[in-house]
Motif scaffolding. Structure first.
Motif, mmCIF file in Angstrom:
data_model
loop_
_atom_site.group_PDB
_atom_site.id
_atom_site.type_symbol
_atom_site.label_atom_id
_atom_site.label_comp_id
_atom_site.label_asym_id
_atom_site.label_seq_id
_atom_site.Cartn_x
_atom_site.Cartn_y
_atom_site.Cartn_z
ATOM 1 N N LYS A 85 8.715 -9.949 -7.359
ATOM 2 C CA LYS A 85 7.689 -9.158 -8.036
ATOM 3 C C LYS A 85 6.565 -8.825 -7.053
ATOM 4 N N ARG A 86 5.929 -7.682 -7.236
ATOM 5 C CA ARG A 86 4.876 -7.252 -6.329
ATOM 6 C C ARG A 86 3.506 -7.605 -6.901
ATOM 7 N N PRO A 87 2.527 -7.795 -6.021
ATOM 8 C CA PRO A 87 1.170 -8.062 -6.500
ATOM 9 C C PRO A 87 0.429 -6.778 -6.866
ATOM 10 N N LEU A 88 -0.693 -6.955 -7.516
ATOM 11 C CA LEU A 88 -1.618 -5.874 -7.805
ATOM 12 C C LEU A 88 -2.821 -5.972 -6.878
ATOM 13 N N VAL A 89 -3.528 -4.870 -6.717
ATOM 14 C CA VAL A 89 -4.831 -4.866 -6.065
ATOM 15 C C VAL A 89 -5.861 -4.487 -7.117
ATOM 16 N N TRP A 90 -6.864 -5.341 -7.286
ATOM 17 C CA TRP A 90 -7.934 -5.063 -8.250
ATOM 18 C C TRP A 90 -9.030 -4.283 -7.543
ATOM 19 N N SER A 91 -9.217 -3.039 -7.943
ATOM 20 C CA SER A 91 -10.203 -2.175 -7.299
ATOM 21 C C SER A 91 -10.774 -1.216 -8.330
ATOM 22 N N GLU A 92 -12.077 -0.981 -8.247
ATOM 23 C CA GLU A 92 -12.749 -0.085 -9.190
ATOM 24 C C GLU A 92 -12.503 -0.523 -10.635
ATOM 25 N N GLY A 93 -12.444 -1.845 -10.838
ATOM 26 C CA GLY A 93 -12.356 -2.376 -12.189
ATOM 27 C C GLY A 93 -11.001 -2.299 -12.850
ATOM 28 N N ARG A 94 -9.937 -2.057 -12.064
ATOM 29 C CA ARG A 94 -8.602 -2.061 -12.666
ATOM 30 C C ARG A 94 -7.551 -2.414 -11.620
ATOM 31 N N GLY A 95 -6.347 -2.730 -12.108
ATOM 32 C CA GLY A 95 -5.270 -3.126 -11.215
ATOM 33 C C GLY A 95 -4.453 -1.937 -10.745
ATOM 34 N N HIS A 96 -4.093 -1.964 -9.465
ATOM 35 C CA HIS A 96 -3.243 -0.936 -8.862
ATOM 36 C C HIS A 96 -2.049 -1.640 -8.217
ATOM 37 N N GLY A 97 -0.902 -1.019 -8.201
ATOM 38 C CA GLY A 97 0.230 -1.587 -7.488
ATOM 39 C C GLY A 97 -0.078 -1.699 -6.003
ATOM 40 N N LEU A 98 0.315 -2.816 -5.392
ATOM 41 C CA LEU A 98 0.098 -2.957 -3.960
ATOM 42 C C LEU A 98 0.807 -1.830 -3.225
ATOM 43 N N PRO A 99 0.090 -1.102 -2.350
ATOM 44 C CA PRO A 99 0.725 0.017 -1.649
ATOM 45 C C PRO A 99 1.985 -0.403 -0.899
ATOM 46 N N GLU A 100 2.997 0.431 -0.957
ATOM 47 C CA GLU A 100 4.230 0.194 -0.231
ATOM 48 C C GLU A 100 4.216 0.954 1.086
ATOM 49 N N ARG A 101 5.148 0.600 1.973
ATOM 50 C CA ARG A 101 5.242 1.228 3.299
ATOM 51 C C ARG A 101 3.904 1.149 4.041
ATOM 52 N N THR A 102 3.360 -0.073 4.086
ATOM 53 C CA THR A 102 2.140 -0.298 4.846
ATOM 54 C C THR A 102 2.362 -1.457 5.805
ATOM 55 N N LEU A 103 1.526 -1.523 6.817
ATOM 56 C CA LEU A 103 1.529 -2.623 7.762
ATOM 57 C C LEU A 103 0.229 -3.387 7.546
ATOM 58 N N MET A 104 0.313 -4.535 6.861
ATOM 59 C CA MET A 104 -0.862 -5.306 6.471
ATOM 60 C C MET A 104 -1.887 -4.396 5.783
ATOM 61 N N GLY A 105 -1.368 -3.532 4.908
ATOM 62 C CA GLY A 105 -2.230 -2.655 4.133
ATOM 63 C C GLY A 105 -2.547 -1.329 4.787
ATOM 64 N N ILE A 106 -2.157 -1.119 6.047
ATOM 65 C CA ILE A 106 -2.416 0.151 6.737
ATOM 66 C C ILE A 106 -1.256 1.090 6.410
ATOM 67 N N PRO A 107 -1.531 2.211 5.773
ATOM 68 C CA PRO A 107 -0.420 3.064 5.312
ATOM 69 C C PRO A 107 0.201 3.883 6.422
ATOM 70 N N ALA A 108 1.484 4.162 6.255
ATOM 71 C CA ALA A 108 2.185 5.065 7.171
ATOM 72 C C ALA A 108 2.090 6.502 6.708
ATOM 73 N N ALA A 109 1.655 6.698 5.459
ATOM 74 C CA ALA A 109 1.500 8.049 4.912
ATOM 75 C C ALA A 109 0.505 7.983 3.767
ATOM 76 N N ALA A 110 -0.134 9.103 3.468
ATOM 77 C CA ALA A 110 -1.183 9.136 2.450
ATOM 78 C C ALA A 110 -0.660 8.724 1.079
ATOM 79 N N GLU A 111 0.573 9.111 0.756
ATOM 80 C CA GLU A 111 1.074 8.814 -0.586
ATOM 81 C C GLU A 111 1.174 7.320 -0.873
ATOM 82 N N SER A 112 1.214 6.485 0.173
ATOM 83 C CA SER A 112 1.296 5.037 -0.043
ATOM 84 C C SER A 112 0.083 4.507 -0.803
ATOM 85 N N VAL A 113 -1.081 5.115 -0.593
ATOM 86 C CA VAL A 113 -2.307 4.604 -1.220
ATOM 87 C C VAL A 113 -2.839 5.571 -2.281
ATOM 88 N N ALA A 114 -2.029 6.513 -2.715
ATOM 89 C CA ALA A 114 -2.439 7.423 -3.780
ATOM 90 C C ALA A 114 -2.770 6.624 -5.036
#
Length: 448
Positions: A85-114
């Motif tokens: 199971k994947r974790p969530l990121v709590w930001s701006e008062g709600r949970g978001h799916g942890l971005p995929e295709r990242t290197l320690m959170g650094i995205p390889a493309a903009a859509e990863s953190v949409a």
């Protein structure tokens, strides 16, 4: 041969075990530990009748050190893997799916953190490859400075900080690229034209092998197996106070004379012990800063409707006191089968040691309130256990790899002396075990 290992954490115990294997029964191996127990920042306690880890509870399963060590020690049947199971990121008062295709959170493309960052930030990421990148091979800067410049501050605070906080109890601003993300540094050194390209090159290839592993009954099983196999004398409540060179080896107060000494201690302790025998190395070790943290483990009624995620990471700047939550009963199948639901709340980052001063009741109240906020579920703990970790995690600041290379060079001519620990080449349990193995090899190689 008489060998002292200073420090009874995982690095020291692995070093003692490797020394015993190499030198056999004739060697006298002594472990000095300033605390009243071994294990360092690994600790397993009983909660609701079953073992639960209050320090590290997983290791990078794609590294070989811990699975191989468990096999050697006859406890391979204890190896378990997360549920996926994947974790969530709590930001701006709600949970978001942890971005995929990242290197320690650094995205390889903009859509990863949409959805996690705003449209302006997405546009900056999308256009990053068109902006000139200035990078000199061999240089080192903080992860935060690099990512903020190329992708924007929101990526740092909402995607990178939460992940680095889990590894180092630090922030992207306090961690260097070269030590924390060596594959990214290598891609930049090799001439990647943009951070987008460097991340894409540095991402590991797709693999069906689980990223993480764990120990079914906790790290205490591994620590006990190491103690038995090493067959060493362990002196707890015994801090080493001074190390001096003798004609035949080393004197270590208060334990006496030894042919060899392994310092498997935190960087500040190592610095003090090296002060008389290797002042340059002492200065280098003494310049490594530490972060403190606190873990609150909660046993909840089994029907508690926790989200179907492995955990919840908290973005920097959110009005919560906890920095992360592990939903242990969701993350680990073997814990899901227990009679209670288990969760952990983590507090404290580099530069913020305030949670250490809170009372247990204050920490438990904060954990319950924050977990209620991020899950939307009423949290009613049946049992709560607080574990403080003062100065538990070294900060791999910019220039860390060069610092460690200099430290090893400064110790190179001191026969019979080696160092090990989380401040050297990685804070994870596999890296600590590797450092203990390397220290033992240096000692036993010289003795052969």
């Amino acid at each position: 041969m008489r060998v002292a290992v200073v420090g009874g954490g995982i690095s020291g115990l692995v070093a003692a075990y490797r020394v015993r294997k190499a030198l056999g029964d004739s060697a006298e191996v002594v472990v000095l530990e300033r605390r009243g127990r071994v294990g360092g920042i690994l600790r397993t306690v009983e909660i609701a009748g079953d073992p639960v880890d209050l320090g590290a509870e997983a290791f990078v399963g794609r590294r070989p050190e811990i699975p191989e060590l468990m096999g050697e020690l006859g406890i391979a049947d204890q190896l378990v893997f997360p549920a996926g199971k994947r974790p969530l990121v709590w930001s701006e008062g709600r949970g978001h799916g942890l971005p995929e295709r990242t290197l320690m959170g650094i995205p390889a493309a903009a859509e990863s953190v949409a959805g996690l960052v705003d449209a302006q930030t997405l546009a900056k990421i999308a256009g990053e490859a068109d902006r000139p990148l200035r990078w000199e091979a061999g240089q080192d800067i903080s992860v935060g400075a690099l990512v903020s410049d190329r992708f924007g501050e929101q990526v740092v605070r909402r995607s990178v900080d939460p992940l680095l906080g889990g590894v180092y109890a630090g922030l992207a601003d306090s961690i260097g690229v070269r030590a924390a993300l060596p594959t990214l540094a290598a891609a930049l050194d090799a001439g990647a034209a943009s951070l987008t390209q460097a991340v894409a090159q540095a991402l590991p290839p797709a693999s069906s092998t689980p990223v993480f592993g764990g120990i079914r009954d906790g790290y205490g099983v591994l620590l006990d197996a190491l103690r038995r196999a090493a067959d060493v004398k362990i002196e707890t409540h015994t801090p080493a106070t001074r190390l001096t060179r003798t004609a035949r080896g080393w004197q270590l107060d208060p334990a006496g004379d030894f042919d060899a000494v392994i310092l498997a201690t935190p960087a500040p302790v190592t610095a003090e012990l090296l002060r008389d025998v290797a002042p340059q190395a002492a200065d280098l070790a003494g310049g490594i800063e530490l972060a403190s943290s606190v873990v609150v483990a909660l046993a909840l009624p089994p029907e508690t409707a926790l989200p179907d995620n492995s955990g919840i990471l908290v973005a920097t700047g959110e009005p919560l006191r906890a920095k992360a939550f592990t939903l242990s009963s969701r993350k680990w199948p073997h814990l899901a089968a227990r009679d209670v639901a288990l969760a952990r709340a983590s507090f404290g980052r580099f530069g913020d040691s305030a949670p250490l001063s809170w009372t247990d009741a204050e920490l438990i109240d904060a954990a319950v309130a924050d977990l209620t906020t991020v899950t939307g579920v009423e949290i009613r703990p049946l049992q709560a256990v607080v574990q403080r970790w003062p100065g538990g995690l070294p900060q791999y600041a910019p220039g860390h790899t060069a610092r460690i290379a200099e430290l090893h060079s400064a110790l190179a001519d001191l026969d019979g002396l080696a160092v090990a620990g989380a401040y050297l080449n990685g804070v994870g349990v596999p890296a600590c075990a590797a450092s203990g193995t390397a220290a033992a090899a240096r000692i036993t190689g010289q003795a052969a």
